[in-house]
Design a protein around this motif. Sequence first.
Motif, PDB file in Angstrom:
ATOM      1  N   ASP A  45       0.835  -1.198   0.000  1.00 12.13           N
ATOM      2  CA  ASP A  45       0.000   0.000   0.000  1.00 12.13           C
ATOM      3  C   ASP A  45       0.876   1.257   0.000  1.00 12.13           C
ATOM      4  OD1 ASP A  45      -1.790   2.050   0.346  1.00 12.13           O
ATOM      5  OD2 ASP A  45      -2.902   1.089   1.977  1.00 12.13           O
ATOM      6  N   ASN A  46       1.209   1.725  -1.197  1.00 10.32           N
ATOM      7  CA  ASN A  46       2.047   2.915  -1.302  1.00 10.32           C
ATOM      8  C   ASN A  46       1.233   4.153  -1.700  1.00 10.32           C
ATOM      9  OD1 ASN A  46       1.557   2.184  -3.931  1.00 10.32           O
ATOM     10  ND2 ASN A  46       3.694   2.309  -4.615  1.00 10.32           N
ATOM     11  N   ARG A  47      -0.063   4.154  -1.357  1.00  6.56           N
ATOM     12  CA  ARG A  47      -0.878   5.346  -1.596  1.00  6.56           C
ATOM     13  C   ARG A  47      -0.294   6.516  -0.810  1.00  6.56           C
ATOM     14  NH1 ARG A  47      -6.457   3.636   0.730  1.00  6.56           N
ATOM     15  NH2 ARG A  47      -5.020   2.682   2.196  1.00  6.56           N
ATOM     16  N   THR A  48      -0.412   7.697  -1.358  1.00 11.23           N
ATOM     17  CA  THR A  48       0.164   8.871  -0.703  1.00 11.23           C
ATOM     18  C   THR A  48      -0.895   9.743  -0.032  1.00 11.23           C
ATOM     19  OG1 THR A  48       0.058  10.065  -2.802  1.00 11.23           O
ATOM     20  CG2 THR A  48       2.143   8.973  -2.264  1.00 11.23           C
ATOM     21  N   ASP A  49      -2.163   9.343  -0.115  1.00  7.79           N
ATOM     22  CA  ASP A  49      -3.233  10.178   0.443  1.00  7.79           C
ATOM     23  C   ASP A  49      -3.499   9.928   1.931  1.00  7.79           C
ATOM     24  OD1 ASP A  49      -4.112   7.682  -0.301  1.00  7.79           O
ATOM     25  OD2 ASP A  49      -6.109   8.328  -0.906  1.00  7.79           O
ATOM     26  N   ASN A  50      -2.910   8.882   2.518  1.00  2.00           N
ATOM     27  CA  ASN A  50      -3.085   8.610   3.944  1.00  2.00           C
ATOM     28  C   ASN A  50      -1.747   8.375   4.618  1.00  2.00           C
ATOM     29  OD1 ASN A  50      -5.786   7.012   2.684  1.00  2.00           O
ATOM     30  ND2 ASN A  50      -6.149   8.417   4.371  1.00  2.00           N
ATOM     31  N   LYS A  51      -1.655   8.764   5.879  1.00  2.00           N
ATOM     32  CA  LYS A  51      -0.417   8.568   6.653  1.00  2.00           C
ATOM     33  C   LYS A  51      -0.289   7.096   7.070  1.00  2.00           C
ATOM     34  CE  LYS A  51      -0.080  13.232   8.565  1.00  2.00           C
ATOM     35  NZ  LYS A  51       0.957  13.684   7.690  1.00  2.00           N
ATOM     36  N   PRO A  52       0.941   6.649   7.379  1.00  2.00           N
ATOM     37  CA  PRO A  52       1.146   5.255   7.777  1.00  2.00           C
ATOM     38  C   PRO A  52       0.263   4.817   8.951  1.00  2.00           C
ATOM     39  CG  PRO A  52       3.251   6.275   7.329  1.00  2.00           C
ATOM     40  CD  PRO A  52       2.226   7.365   7.246  1.00  2.00           C
ATOM     41  N   GLY A  53       0.124   5.669   9.982  1.00  2.00           N
ATOM     42  CA  GLY A  53      -0.694   5.303  11.137  1.00  2.00           C
ATOM     43  C   GLY A  53      -2.130   5.006  10.762  1.00  2.00           C
ATOM     44  N   TRP A  54      -2.651   5.773   9.831  1.00  2.00           N
ATOM     45  CA  TRP A  54      -4.020   5.557   9.348  1.00  2.00           C
ATOM     46  C   TRP A  54      -4.112   4.207   8.654  1.00  2.00           C
ATOM     47  CZ3 TRP A  54      -6.906   4.606   5.021  1.00  2.00           C
ATOM     48  CH2 TRP A  54      -8.269   4.915   5.090  1.00  2.00           C
ATOM     49  N   LYS A  55      -3.090   3.889   7.841  1.00  2.00           N
ATOM     50  CA  LYS A  55      -3.068   2.597   7.141  1.00  2.00           C
ATOM     51  C   LYS A  55      -2.935   1.438   8.134  1.00  2.00           C
ATOM     52  CE  LYS A  55      -0.886   4.488   2.996  1.00  2.00           C
ATOM     53  NZ  LYS A  55       0.322   4.414   2.156  1.00  2.00           N
ATOM     54  N   ARG A  67       1.677  -7.197   9.337  1.00  2.00           N
ATOM     55  CA  ARG A  67       1.961  -5.903   8.706  1.00  2.00           C
ATOM     56  C   ARG A  67       3.474  -5.712   8.679  1.00  2.00           C
ATOM     57  NH1 ARG A  67       0.041  -2.301  12.451  1.00  2.00           N
ATOM     58  NH2 ARG A  67       2.115  -1.879  13.236  1.00  2.00           N
ATOM     59  N   ILE A  68       3.989  -5.358   7.518  1.00  2.00           N
ATOM     60  CA  ILE A  68       5.413  -5.047   7.380  1.00  2.00           C
ATOM     61  C   ILE A  68       5.532  -3.545   7.161  1.00  2.00           C
ATOM     62  CG2 ILE A  68       7.509  -5.369   6.003  1.00  2.00           C
ATOM     63  CD1 ILE A  68       6.460  -8.144   5.223  1.00  2.00           C
ATOM     64  N   ALA A  69       6.276  -2.876   8.036  1.00  2.00           N
ATOM     65  CA  ALA A  69       6.529  -1.445   7.872  1.00  2.00           C
ATOM     66  C   ALA A  69       7.962  -1.275   7.390  1.00  2.00           C
ATOM     67  CB  ALA A  69       6.310  -0.707   9.187  1.00  2.00           C
ATOM     68  N   MET A  70       8.116  -0.408   6.405  1.00  2.00           N
ATOM     69  CA  MET A  70       9.423  -0.234   5.786  1.00  2.00           C
ATOM     70  C   MET A  70       9.708   1.257   5.625  1.00  2.00           C
ATOM     71  SD  MET A  70      10.482  -2.081   2.209  1.00  2.00           S
ATOM     72  CE  MET A  70       9.970  -3.698   2.713  1.00  2.00           C
ATOM     73  N   GLY A  71      10.742   1.742   6.294  1.00  2.00           N
ATOM     74  CA  GLY A  71      11.114   3.146   6.202  1.00  2.00           C
ATOM     75  C   GLY A  71      12.527   3.319   5.688  1.00  2.00           C
ATOM     76  N   ALA A  72      12.973   4.580   5.606  1.00  2.00           N
ATOM     77  CA  ALA A  72      14.313   4.889   5.083  1.00  2.00           C
ATOM     78  C   ALA A  72      15.398   4.251   5.952  1.00  2.00           C
ATOM     79  CB  ALA A  72      14.500   6.397   5.009  1.00  2.00           C
ATOM     80  N   ARG A  73      15.223   4.305   7.291  1.00  2.00           N
ATOM     81  CA  ARG A  73      16.208   3.709   8.196  1.00  2.00           C
ATOM     82  C   ARG A  73      16.267   2.191   8.009  1.00  2.00           C
ATOM     83  NH1 ARG A  73      14.698   5.464  13.435  1.00  2.00           N
ATOM     84  NH2 ARG A  73      15.546   7.487  12.891  1.00  2.00           N
ATOM     85  N   ASP A  74      15.096   1.588   7.751  1.00  2.00           N
ATOM     86  CA  ASP A  74      15.067   0.141   7.497  1.00  2.00           C
ATOM     87  C   ASP A  74      15.882  -0.209   6.252  1.00  2.00           C
ATOM     88  OD1 ASP A  74      13.286  -0.744   9.634  1.00  2.00           O
ATOM     89  OD2 ASP A  74      11.737   0.376   8.574  1.00  2.00           O
ATOM     90  N   LEU A  75      15.764   0.626   5.212  1.00  2.00           N
ATOM     91  CA  LEU A  75      16.531   0.369   3.988  1.00  2.00           C
ATOM     92  C   LEU A  75      18.029   0.413   4.267  1.00  2.00           C
ATOM     93  CD1 LEU A  75      14.671   2.308   1.127  1.00  2.00           C
ATOM     94  CD2 LEU A  75      14.408  -0.054   1.852  1.00  2.00           C
ATOM     95  N   GLU A  76      18.444   1.395   5.072  1.00  2.00           N
ATOM     96  CA  GLU A  76      19.870   1.514   5.426  1.00  2.00           C
ATOM     97  C   GLU A  76      20.335   0.272   6.180  1.00  2.00           C
ATOM     98  OE1 GLU A  76      20.648   5.066   7.711  1.00  2.00           O
ATOM     99  OE2 GLU A  76      19.499   6.304   6.286  1.00  2.00           O
TER     100      GLU A  76
END
Length: 198
Positions: A45-55, A67-76
């Motif tokens: 779900d890479n929609r940009t109209d809702n924030k992660p918490g809402w999703k 649920r898998i959450a993936m952020g910039a720090r996770d990529l690093e």
Amino acid sequence: PPSLAPIQVVIVPIFKGEEQLAQIDEVAFEVQEKLKAKGISVKYDNRTDNKPGWKFAEYELKGVPIRIAMGARDLENKTVEIARRDNLTKETQPLENIENYIEELLRTIQKDIFDKALQFRDTHITKVDSYEEFKTVLEEKGGFIAAHWDGTAEEEEQIKNETKATIRCIPLNNDLEEGISLITGKPSKQRVIFAKAY
């Protein structure tokens, strides 16, 4: 339960700006394909109209098991955050072989949910051997009651009229045991499960 869930895994990106999203997209689509190859139902779900918490809340309400959450720090760090809906725990796991980890986790969640339901059911069944005991348990404890029954519609109807309890099922894997029915005192080979309908 994972075996019934239309979506078994959802991947939610946590990002600031289009550039970060594009970087996460690249890795997330790869993870999605690896999970699909294992026969796992997954949505990114890479929609940009809702924030992660809402999703997060949306997919929790829909009953998605993982649920898998993936952020910039996770990529690093080459990791992801994994949240289980059944027990609300979160953990960080390496991206490498994530598909195998998720596959096993789905099996674990399925077993845990089944075991919890089975334990709940078993702890809410009370065996009784007399009609007085039957009525007492029904009024004071509730739940399911395992009792002998003579096999006639008449006895079941009388119990229903006097207590509002009816036979819920005759267990297929019931242990055969000699006993006497609640009202008529006729011989009975096994117990059946009674309960009130609410």
